[in-house]
Design a protein around this motif. Structure first.
Motif, short mmCIF file in Angstrom:
data_model
loop_
_atom_site.label_atom_id
_atom_site.label_comp_id
_atom_site.label_asym_id
_atom_site.label_seq_id
_atom_site.Cartn_x
_atom_site.Cartn_y
_atom_site.Cartn_z
N MET A 104 -4.85 -161.90 -71.11
CA MET A 104 -3.90 -161.75 -72.20
C MET A 104 -2.54 -161.38 -71.65
O MET A 104 -2.43 -160.69 -70.66
N SER A 105 -1.49 -161.88 -72.30
CA SER A 105 -0.14 -161.52 -71.89
C SER A 105 0.14 -160.06 -72.21
O SER A 105 -0.50 -159.47 -73.08
N LEU A 106 1.09 -159.50 -71.50
CA LEU A 106 1.45 -158.10 -71.69
C LEU A 106 1.92 -157.85 -73.11
O LEU A 106 2.65 -158.65 -73.69
N VAL A 107 1.50 -156.75 -73.67
CA VAL A 107 1.96 -156.33 -74.98
C VAL A 107 2.56 -154.94 -74.87
O VAL A 107 1.91 -154.02 -74.39
N MET A 108 3.80 -154.79 -75.29
CA MET A 108 4.40 -153.47 -75.41
C MET A 108 5.23 -153.46 -76.68
O MET A 108 6.15 -154.27 -76.84
N ARG A 109 4.89 -152.56 -77.59
CA ARG A 109 5.57 -152.52 -78.88
C ARG A 109 5.94 -151.08 -79.20
O ARG A 109 5.15 -150.15 -78.99
N SER A 110 7.11 -150.91 -79.77
CA SER A 110 7.57 -149.56 -80.09
C SER A 110 6.77 -148.93 -81.21
O SER A 110 6.85 -147.72 -81.42
N SER A 111 5.96 -149.71 -81.91
CA SER A 111 5.18 -149.20 -83.04
C SER A 111 3.88 -148.54 -82.63
O SER A 111 3.23 -147.87 -83.44
N ASP A 112 3.48 -148.73 -81.37
CA ASP A 112 2.12 -148.36 -80.99
C ASP A 112 2.04 -147.02 -80.25
O ASP A 112 2.90 -146.69 -79.43
N ASP A 113 0.97 -146.30 -80.53
CA ASP A 113 0.66 -145.05 -79.84
C ASP A 113 -0.06 -145.39 -78.53
O ASP A 113 -1.10 -146.06 -78.56
N PRO A 114 0.46 -144.96 -77.37
CA PRO A 114 -0.20 -145.26 -76.10
C PRO A 114 -1.64 -144.77 -76.05
O PRO A 114 -2.47 -145.35 -75.32
N VAL A 115 -1.96 -143.73 -76.79
CA VAL A 115 -3.34 -143.25 -76.83
C VAL A 115 -4.25 -144.30 -77.45
O VAL A 115 -5.41 -144.47 -77.05
N VAL A 116 -3.71 -145.04 -78.42
CA VAL A 116 -4.49 -146.08 -79.09
C VAL A 116 -4.64 -147.31 -78.21
O VAL A 116 -5.72 -147.89 -78.09
N THR A 117 -3.55 -147.74 -77.58
CA THR A 117 -3.57 -149.00 -76.84
C THR A 117 -3.97 -148.86 -75.37
O THR A 117 -4.20 -149.85 -74.69
N GLY A 118 -4.06 -147.63 -74.87
CA GLY A 118 -4.43 -147.43 -73.47
C GLY A 118 -5.92 -147.42 -73.25
O GLY A 118 -6.72 -147.48 -74.17
N GLY A 119 -6.29 -147.36 -71.97
CA GLY A 119 -7.70 -147.27 -71.63
C GLY A 119 -8.42 -148.61 -71.69
O GLY A 119 -7.83 -149.66 -71.88
N THR A 120 -9.72 -148.56 -71.56
CA THR A 120 -10.55 -149.76 -71.53
C THR A 120 -10.74 -150.32 -72.94
O THR A 120 -11.08 -149.59 -73.87
N VAL A 121 -10.50 -151.62 -73.07
CA VAL A 121 -10.65 -152.29 -74.36
C VAL A 121 -11.54 -153.51 -74.17
O VAL A 121 -11.32 -154.31 -73.26
N LYS A 122 -12.54 -153.66 -75.01
CA LYS A 122 -13.46 -154.79 -74.90
C LYS A 122 -13.11 -155.93 -75.85
O LYS A 122 -13.41 -157.09 -75.57
N VAL A 123 -12.53 -155.59 -76.99
CA VAL A 123 -12.23 -156.61 -78.00
C VAL A 123 -10.77 -156.48 -78.42
O VAL A 123 -10.33 -155.40 -78.83
N LEU A 124 -10.03 -157.59 -78.33
CA LEU A 124 -8.64 -157.63 -78.79
C LEU A 124 -8.54 -158.51 -80.02
O LEU A 124 -9.09 -159.61 -80.06
N ALA A 125 -7.81 -158.00 -81.00
CA ALA A 125 -7.64 -158.75 -82.24
C ALA A 125 -6.22 -158.54 -82.75
O ALA A 125 -5.50 -157.65 -82.30
N ALA A 126 -5.83 -159.37 -83.69
CA ALA A 126 -4.49 -159.25 -84.27
C ALA A 126 -4.51 -159.75 -85.70
O ALA A 126 -5.35 -160.58 -86.09
N GLY A 127 -3.58 -159.24 -86.47
CA GLY A 127 -3.50 -159.64 -87.87
C GLY A 127 -2.18 -159.20 -88.47
O GLY A 127 -1.26 -158.79 -87.77
N ALA A 128 -2.10 -159.29 -89.78
CA ALA A 128 -0.85 -158.96 -90.46
C ALA A 128 -1.14 -158.37 -91.82
O ALA A 128 -2.22 -158.59 -92.40
#
Length: 322
Positions: free
Chosen positions: A1-25
């Motif tokens: 996956m391409s790098l994602v960095m967004r000012s809306s996100d908490d690093p605690v939420v997006t950091g660490g090991t992730v097995k499933v990536l999803a997106a929506g609106a």
């Protein structure tokens, strides 16, 4: 996956090991003077949530968000402000869902009948009562707050570094005519798909070959022309950095979705001009060290349409590099 960095996100939420990536609106509209959001119901899980889904192979997070809304409820959207990503455990491990706000001015939500059996427009208060997953309330709270503050309806400015070019060391002709490498040509196609998540209506670019080749696939797909800005070349930016800053300020004042393509040595000047408009901690999300952006990467700045106030979000996305 391409790098994602967004000012809306908490690093605690997006950091660490992730097995499933999803997106929506969270699709939103104003009806009768009141804010409404679109919820979906999935019969398989008997839950109420937001349109979302897992990334396909080779897909970027923004592309996934747009595609999932189209597939699940038949709505064509462009992405607005980023909303907080959420994290929760599933059977495979930790799952992260990246969300955006998406204004819907027309079109009817039609559930796909496969994953989604019902969709309804509701007030934020109703949505809070219906949502099955409590963490889904987090992006809703930010969306409603942005609406109240006049920061929800926005226009994007996208800054793009040209895709990977042939090495300087192997190019003996005029620098401005140095073209994209084979990898860069493939990146340009991905750039076109990535830009489509925001659909810039205008594109400004350095007139050098590698920049033109980077934006050409997007321009062709949309039937758009390009505004060539000589001041965005490496040579002119070195001679007249004030001209680059003036160009960026003018673009930010246009009030339409747009993109600008330039070179690595020009990026620090561009980001300085953007930082002048950013408030609080937002400026720290701008790339601050060389090479600033990798080839084919983008920075997305969202500005409220109301009186073109100061930008409210910063996002960075990268394409592949093989």
């Amino acid at each position: 996956m391409s790098l994602v960095m967004r000012s809306s996100d908490d690093p605690v939420v997006t950091g660490g090991t992730v097995k499933v990536l999803a997106a929506g609106a969270l699709p939103w509209r104003v009806s009768g003077g009141d804010l409404e959001v679109l919820m979906i119901h999935r019969d398989k899980y008997d839950d109420w949530s937001w349109p979302k889904g897992k990334l396909d192979d080779g897909e970027t997070v923004p592309q996934c968000a747009v595609r999932e809304v189209r597939e699940e409820v038949g709505l064509h959207i462009t992405l607005g402000i980023p909303l907080p990503a959420i994290r929760y455990p599933v059977k495979a491990g930790q799952k992260i869902v990246y969300y955006w706000a998406a204004q819907v001015d027309g079109g009817r939500a039609v559930p796909d009948g496969h994953e989604v059996d019902s969709a309804r427009w509701v007030s934020p208060a109703e949505a809070r009562r219906w949502l099955t997953n409590p963490s889904d309330i987090d992006p809703l709270d930010v969306l409603e707050s942005a609406y109240i503050d006049g920061r929800l309806a926005t226009v994007p400015l996208i800054v793009l570094r040209h895709a990977k070019a042939k090495p300087r060391s192997s190019w003996t002709k005029e620098e401005g005519k140095r073209p994209l490498a084979a990898t860069g040509k493939r990146q340009a196609l991905e750039v076109a798909a990535l830009l489509s998540a925001w659909e810039p209506q205008r594109v400004a670019s350095s007139p050098w070959t590698r920049c033109i080749q980077t934006v050409s696939p997007y321009l062709k797909s949309r039937g758009l022309g390009v505004k060539l800005v000589p001041g965005l070349t490496e040579h002119e930016a070195t001679r007249k950095p004030a001209s680059v800053r003036k160009t960026i300020r003018k673009l930010m004042d246009k009030g339409v979705p747009q993109a600008v393509c330039t070179h690595r040595p020009v990026l620090p000047i561009v980001f300085d001009a953007l930082a002048e408009r950013l408030t609080g901690p937002l400026a720290r999300f701008l790339p601050g060290r060389d090479p600033y952006l990798r080839p084919g990467a983008i920075v997305v700045i969202q500005q409220p349409m109301a009186k073109l106030r100061k930008p409210v979000s910063v996002e960075v996305f990268e394409t592949f590099d093989d």
